[in-house]
Design an enzyme around this catalytic site. Structure first.
Site, PDB file in Angstrom:
ATOM      1  N   GLU A  30      10.199  -1.192  -6.024  1.00  0.00           N
ATOM      2  CA  GLU A  30       9.716  -2.027  -5.154  1.00  0.00           C
ATOM      3  C   GLU A  30       9.690  -1.049  -3.839  1.00  0.00           C
ATOM      4  O   GLU A  30      10.421  -0.633  -3.060  1.00  0.00           O
ATOM      5  CB  GLU A  30      10.742  -3.250  -4.720  1.00  0.00           C
ATOM      6  CG  GLU A  30      10.316  -3.935  -3.500  1.00  0.00           C
ATOM      7  CD  GLU A  30      11.150  -4.871  -2.647  1.00  0.00           C
ATOM      8  OE1 GLU A  30      10.862  -5.813  -2.099  1.00  0.00           O
ATOM      9  OE2 GLU A  30      12.431  -4.235  -3.072  1.00  0.00           O
TER      10      GLU A  30
ATOM     11  N   ARG B 279      13.590  -3.087 -12.544  1.00  0.00           N
ATOM     12  CA  ARG B 279      13.012  -3.159 -11.407  1.00  0.00           C
ATOM     13  C   ARG B 279      13.773  -2.716 -10.430  1.00  0.00           C
ATOM     14  O   ARG B 279      14.870  -3.183 -10.009  1.00  0.00           O
ATOM     15  CB  ARG B 279      12.419  -4.493 -11.157  1.00  0.00           C
ATOM     16  CG  ARG B 279      11.791  -4.750  -9.864  1.00  0.00           C
ATOM     17  CD  ARG B 279      12.639  -5.595  -8.658  1.00  0.00           C
ATOM     18  NE  ARG B 279      11.508  -5.931  -7.698  1.00  0.00           N
ATOM     19  CZ  ARG B 279      12.321  -6.201  -6.719  1.00  0.00           C
ATOM     20  NH1 ARG B 279      13.513  -6.382  -6.428  1.00  0.00           N
ATOM     21  NH2 ARG B 279      11.456  -6.576  -5.453  1.00  0.00           N
TER      22      ARG B 279
ATOM     23  N   ARG C  42       2.301  -8.390 -13.977  1.00  0.00           N
ATOM     24  CA  ARG C  42       3.510  -9.258 -13.704  1.00  0.00           C
ATOM     25  C   ARG C  42       2.954 -10.817 -13.382  1.00  0.00           C
ATOM     26  O   ARG C  42       2.335 -10.837 -12.447  1.00  0.00           O
ATOM     27  CB  ARG C  42       4.622  -8.647 -13.258  1.00  0.00           C
ATOM     28  CG  ARG C  42       5.901  -9.709 -13.029  1.00  0.00           C
ATOM     29  CD  ARG C  42       6.920  -9.012 -12.106  1.00  0.00           C
ATOM     30  NE  ARG C  42       6.480  -9.061 -10.702  1.00  0.00           N
ATOM     31  CZ  ARG C  42       7.079  -8.268  -9.696  1.00  0.00           C
ATOM     32  NH1 ARG C  42       8.228  -7.573 -10.017  1.00  0.00           N
ATOM     33  NH2 ARG C  42       6.504  -8.240  -8.361  1.00  0.00           N
TER      34      ARG C  42
ATOM     35  N   HIS D 159      13.866   2.350   0.490  1.00  0.00           N
ATOM     36  CA  HIS D 159      15.062   2.668   1.288  1.00  0.00           C
ATOM     37  C   HIS D 159      16.086   3.711   0.802  1.00  0.00           C
ATOM     38  O   HIS D 159      16.971   3.895   1.356  1.00  0.00           O
ATOM     39  CB  HIS D 159      15.779   1.539   1.690  1.00  0.00           C
ATOM     40  CG  HIS D 159      14.971   0.310   2.353  1.00  0.00           C
ATOM     41  ND1 HIS D 159      14.582   0.502   3.657  1.00  0.00           N
ATOM     42  CD2 HIS D 159      14.211  -0.803   2.011  1.00  0.00           C
ATOM     43  CE1 HIS D 159      13.994  -0.445   4.184  1.00  0.00           C
ATOM     44  NE2 HIS D 159      13.692  -1.174   3.070  1.00  0.00           N
TER      45      HIS D 159
ATOM     46  N   GLN E  44      15.643   4.848   5.649  1.00  0.00           N
ATOM     47  CA  GLN E  44      16.559   5.314   4.587  1.00  0.00           C
ATOM     48  C   GLN E  44      17.884   5.364   4.486  1.00  0.00           C
ATOM     49  O   GLN E  44      18.662   5.521   3.500  1.00  0.00           O
ATOM     50  CB  GLN E  44      15.856   6.721   3.730  1.00  0.00           C
ATOM     51  CG  GLN E  44      14.275   6.625   3.233  1.00  0.00           C
ATOM     52  CD  GLN E  44      13.727   7.680   2.639  1.00  0.00           C
ATOM     53  OE1 GLN E  44      14.342   8.725   2.836  1.00  0.00           O
ATOM     54  NE2 GLN E  44      12.775   7.378   1.701  1.00  0.00           N
TER      55      GLN E  44
ATOM     56  N   ASP F 205      14.963  -2.515  -6.635  1.00  0.00           N
ATOM     57  CA  ASP F 205      14.870  -3.017  -5.561  1.00  0.00           C
ATOM     58  C   ASP F 205      14.991  -2.106  -4.250  1.00  0.00           C
ATOM     59  O   ASP F 205      15.615  -1.315  -4.402  1.00  0.00           O
ATOM     60  CB  ASP F 205      15.930  -4.290  -5.525  1.00  0.00           C
ATOM     61  CG  ASP F 205      15.773  -4.871  -4.045  1.00  0.00           C
ATOM     62  OD1 ASP F 205      14.887  -6.101  -4.053  1.00  0.00           O
ATOM     63  OD2 ASP F 205      16.799  -4.767  -3.451  1.00  0.00           O
TER      64      ASP F 205
ATOM     65  N   ASN G 173       5.253 -12.539  -5.670  1.00  0.00           N
ATOM     66  CA  ASN G 173       6.547 -12.194  -6.171  1.00  0.00           C
ATOM     67  C   ASN G 173       7.516 -13.196  -5.447  1.00  0.00           C
ATOM     68  O   ASN G 173       6.992 -13.967  -4.524  1.00  0.00           O
ATOM     69  CB  ASN G 173       6.930 -10.856  -5.996  1.00  0.00           C
ATOM     70  CG  ASN G 173       7.408 -10.171  -4.437  1.00  0.00           C
ATOM     71  OD1 ASN G 173       7.053 -10.996  -3.453  1.00  0.00           O
ATOM     72  ND2 ASN G 173       7.815  -9.039  -4.477  1.00  0.00           N
TER      73      ASN G 173
END
EC number: 3.2.1.1
Length: 493
Positions: free
Chosen positions: A244, A205, A342, A211, A168, A207, A307
């Site tokens: 995500e 969404r 999706r 993290h 992170q 990304d 994806n």
């Protein structure tokens, strides 16, 4: 008084996070398509001419903010921000706003892929972005925002994926890692997202969410404006958030840390559905699909067969390159009542870095279509395959019904009903499926929407006659072009 205030704060936080799971679909629509790397003008046209009429609920679009220009223009340059100016190879802010308005007008919502974790990776010297903005990524200098080195975490590399600090606060594949606990960084991210909300988007969404610390994301999400009522959203509507988070079940940073903030990408769904339809797991076991497989609760799971990332990786994941199995897996995905669905719309690629279809000046080109509506010039457009868009219609027709009448042959032939509104059968064996099965449908003749369509009162493909008891003769040959058959009440002759 303090206890009351604390309770009120917790209630408000809970209601906000619950609202961030609502994708704000029109009517009975309930499928998102990812038009990967499409231009805004082409998406607007696609909403009006295809997605709206076919009942798609929304579009996930590629990142909208200015990105670095990389040699050869690989797709991943879109994931390396230079500023939050809305100029990319997909178009400028005016074109983006026009697309959002036109798609909303026909009931197709827009969800933007947003990059809150990082800026661009290292670049020798001065980098130039798609809006002409200069930056020096190696010095963590991004004057187009502006960000300076103090807005980033100290430089370090992720070498241990079980170390929360590294995951992170270090740099994901060398991308300059923003400090989301900083008031300045938070303010710029909120400003960026609020600008998109003002333009009429329905959500985001996020990304690389794993993290970023969940408490930082919670602050950012809760600080966002409500959706713009001028685009048809009810008062006090919150943006739909899907994040995500790659979690294979043994990660130090878990999907469970994010699921209450918004939906989470359920990567295990993608892996396991690929395993099943590649023949590595019998389809009969899919009867308990969903939470019975250890997946997230349905309303918290963003589900997909593939994806834009994992379709480029080796392994079990199915993509357009295995079309027969891919169409079967997608049919099951859209027929089984689990998750927020999706579907992928790809461009052809030979290697991991292949750019989207482009001309000699490296400008993205528009998709072109043959007489059947399929794409022909480097765009795959899975969403335009009849077997896939027909299942979007199936999913709309059976919304709010449950699985009934499950049947299997103890192996790789399965069938089930969705209430009394739909029926699906799949044959992934090397021999025919020929069986009288309970379709649960009212008596009559139904078109198989996989092999054809209902046009002017007749079927262009297979049809099934259902008797007064709901039974019909189902045949799927082992060598049929498609290994799936689907019936629903809106395709009754």
């Amino acid at each position: 008084m303090f206890k009351f205030a604390l309770t009120l704060t917790l209630c408000l936080a809970g209601s906000l996070s619950l609202a961030q799971h609502n994708p704000h679909w029109w009517g009975n629509r309930n499928t998102i398509v990812h038009l990967f790397e499409w231009k805004w003008s082409d998406i607007a046209q696609e909403c009006e001419s295809f997605l709206g009429p076919r009942g798609f609920a929304g579009v996930q679009v590629s990142p909208v903010n200015e990105n670095i220009i990389s040699a050869g223009r690989p797709w991943w340059e879109r994931y390396q921000p230079i500023s939050y100016k809305l100029t990319t190879r997909s178009g400028n802010e005016e074109e983006f706003g026009d697309m959002v308005r036109r798609c909303n007008d026909v009931g197709v919502r827009i969800y933007v892929d947003v990059l809150l974790n990082h800026m661009s990776g290292d670049f020798d010297g001065v980098a130039v972005g798609t809006a002409g903005t200069e930056a020096e990524p190696r010095k963590k200098s991004f004057p187009g925002v502006p960000y300076t080195a103090q807005d980033f975490h100290p430089t370090c590399e992720i070498t241990d994926w079980n170390d929360r600090f590294q995951v992170q606060q270090c740099e994901l594949v060398g991308l300059k890692d923003l400090d989301q606990s900083s008031d300045w960084v938070r303010s710029k991210l909120i400003e960026f997202l609020d600008h998109l909300i003002e333009l009429g988007v329905a959500g985001f969404r996020v990304d690389a969410a794993k993290h970023m610390a969940s408490e930082d994301l919670e602050y950012i999400y809760s600080s966002l404006s409500n959706l713009n009522i001028d685009h048809g959203f009810p008062h006090n509507s919150r943006p739909f958030i899907f994040q995500e988070v790659i979690d294979h079940g043994h990660e130090t940073v878990s999907r469970d840390e994010y699921k209450d903030l918004g939906a989470v990408t359920e990567f295990r769904f993608s892996e396991e559905i690929g395993n099943a339809f590649r023949g590595n797991n019998a389809l009969k076991w899919l009867q308990s699909w969903g939470t019975g497989w250890g997946f997230l609760p349905s309303g918290q799971a963003l589900t997909f067969v593939d994806n834009h990332d994992n379709q480029r990786d080796a392994g079990a994941v199915l993509s357009y390159k295995s079309p027969r199995q891919y169409k079967m897996a997608t049919a099951f995905h859209l027929a089984y009542p689990y998750g927020i669905s999706r579907v992928m719309s790809s461009f052809a690629f030979d290697d991991h870095d292949t750019p989207p279809p482009q001309d000699a000046q490296e400008r993205i080109i528009s998709p072109e279509f043959d007489e059947d509506g399929a794409c022909v010039n480097g765009w795959i457009c899975e969403h335009r395959w009849r077997q896939i868009y027909a299942m979007v219609g199936f999913k709309n027709a059976v919304r709010d019904t449950e699985i009934t009448g499950w049947w299997d042959n103890g192996d790789n032939q399965i069938a089930f009903c969705r209430g009394n509104k739909g029926f699906l059968a799949i044959n992934n064996n090397l021999y025919d499926l020929s069986q009288d099965l309970n379709t649960c449908l009212p008596a009559g003749t139904y078109c198989d929407v996989i092999s054809g369509s209902l046009i002017d009162g007749s079927c262009t493909g297979k049809s099934v006659t259902v008797n007064e008891n709901g039974f019909g003769y189902i045949h799927i040959g082992s060598d049929d072009f498609d290994g799936v058959l689907a019936l629903h009440v809106d395709a009754k002759v």
